[in-house]
Motif scaffolding. Structure first.
Motif: not given
Length: 402
Positions: A203-228
């Motif tokens: 998901n992070s790859v497909t979304l980043t690719a789609g966003l960057r093709r629109l000229g968007v600056d993107v950061d990526v984070a991976f978060v486990p099932d920890d709401p805090q």
């Protein structure tokens, strides 16, 4: 139940306030399409002077008429980027394509219509079939664009040709829709490196690719099932928009929903959308950020991006399609019954026989999505009159994705 059209409007209302008009140099607009936010007028005529559209000889039409069959003296050469001297009656000058038409001339005879048919001779003879017509092979000043003419209109999605027009008119920067920096968050214990039953995150790859093709600056984070941990990670981000995947369905570890429950200022709305795949959706504010929450299955994620986020980032509201839209017939009919009351989004290849589905409707079949050329919208039995995804007769609405 909320329709896909209604949710698209909700996402647009979340993202649109984050955009603004920015003036960007043409060099920053070469790789990603941007929407123009104001009309653009040309400050100059294009071309800026009468010039030759052929390699040949510039002379007066009267000279061609008066000296048929005679040798005409050649007095010099005018190259592109230079200006020649005044050409006297009864003489000609060599001229290259794009060179300014010298004073005293009003037409060009292409080199193929002369003898000896090459440059460098002291005299030239014009073929008798050449008509003495002023303006022959001459590009007139302003024949493409006039000073003050509106050459680009507000709302235009800039193509290479639009950028070329701006460059030709000497316009070096354009007012376009400025986009927010985006933090893409993939959630879930299963994408952690140490997970006992882990999966590779697409998901992070497909979304980043789609966003960057629109000229968007993107950061990526991976978060486990920890709401805090999710709240802490997003709170520390300077991104204007958060797009998360996963954690919004009906399970016991829906981390985005749990995080919204911990944030007293959250205005997130989580509700099922009448579409397949991509039913679970969320939108609003969380951790002091505008937030669009997408489902976690990879096809659901990508279809949600196409239907909701990409249009908003392009500044498209209502019925405007963010992809090339058309209506096509199915080649072989339906291979499964569409869900009652829901918009089904299928993937297909367009052949001479019509649309052929690739894979089925399940939301984890990313490989079949990658093979498809079109998204196909199978509307509910009784779509609304303003449904932008509705069929026309037996032809289904499609968006071209490849």
């Amino acid at each position: 139940m909320t329709t896909a059209k209604m949710h698209r409007e909700r996402v647009f209302e979340t993202i649109w306030p984050l955009t603004e008009t920015v003036n960007l140099p043409l060099s920053s607009l070469l790789e990603a399409p941007r929407r123009l936010t104001a009309d653009v007028e040309s400050p100059i005529d294009v071309p800026g002077f009468d010039n030759s559209s052929m390699d040949g000889y510039a002379l007066a039409a009267a000279t061609v008429e008066e000296m048929r069959g005679q040798s005409i003296p050649v007095r010099g050469r005018v190259a592109a980027g230079a200006r020649g001297e005044v050409v006297q009656p009864g003489t000609a000058v060599e001229i290259m394509t794009g060179a300014p038409l010298p004073e005293g001339t009003d037409m060009v005879v292409k080199i193929e219509d002369t003898a000896p048919g090459s440059f460098g001779a002291e005299t030239v003879t014009i073929d008798p079939g050449v008509e003495p017509a002023p303006g022959t092979f001459v590009r007139r000043r302003g024949s493409d664009v006039r000073t003050g003419q509106a050459v680009l209109s507000a709302g235009t999605m800039l193509t290479p040709a639009h950028l070329g027009v701006a460059a030709a008119c000497g316009v070096n920067e354009l007012p376009v829709l400025g986009l927010p920096r985006v933090l893409v968050v993939s959630t879930g214990d299963e994408i952690a490196a140490e997970a006992a039953a882990g999966i590779n995150d697409a998901n992070s790859v497909t979304l980043t690719a789609g966003l960057r093709r629109l000229g968007v600056d993107v950061d990526v984070a991976f978060v486990p099932d920890d709401p805090q941990q999710l709240l802490d990670r997003v709170s520390s981000s300077d991104a204007g928009l958060v797009i998360s995947t996963g954690g919004i369905s009906k399970g016991a570890h829906e981390v985005v929903k749990l995080a919204a429950g911990l944030d007293a200022d959250s205005s997130m709305t989580f509700e099922p959308i009448a579409m397949q795949p991509g039913g679970p959706q969320g939108c609003g504010r969380l951790a002091d950020h505008a937030w669009v929450a997408l489902p976690g299955n990879p096809v659901s994620t990508l279809i949600s991006f196409e239907l909701f986020i990409r249009p908003a980032l392009l500044g498209l509201a209502g019925h405007e399609a963010p992809r090339e839209a058309a209506h096509h017939r199915l080649a072989h009919g339906f291979d499964e019954d569409p869900p009652a009351g829901k918009l089904q989004v299928r993937r297909a290849i367009l052949t001479e026989a019509g649309l052929e589905f690739v894979g089925d409707s399940r939301s984890h079949l990313l490989h079949s999505y990658a093979e498809a050329t079109h998204l196909v919208f199978v509307s509910p039995e009784e779509p609304g009159a303003d449904d932008p995804y509705s069929a026309v007769g037996d032809r289904l609405m499609t968006w071209k994705i490849a």
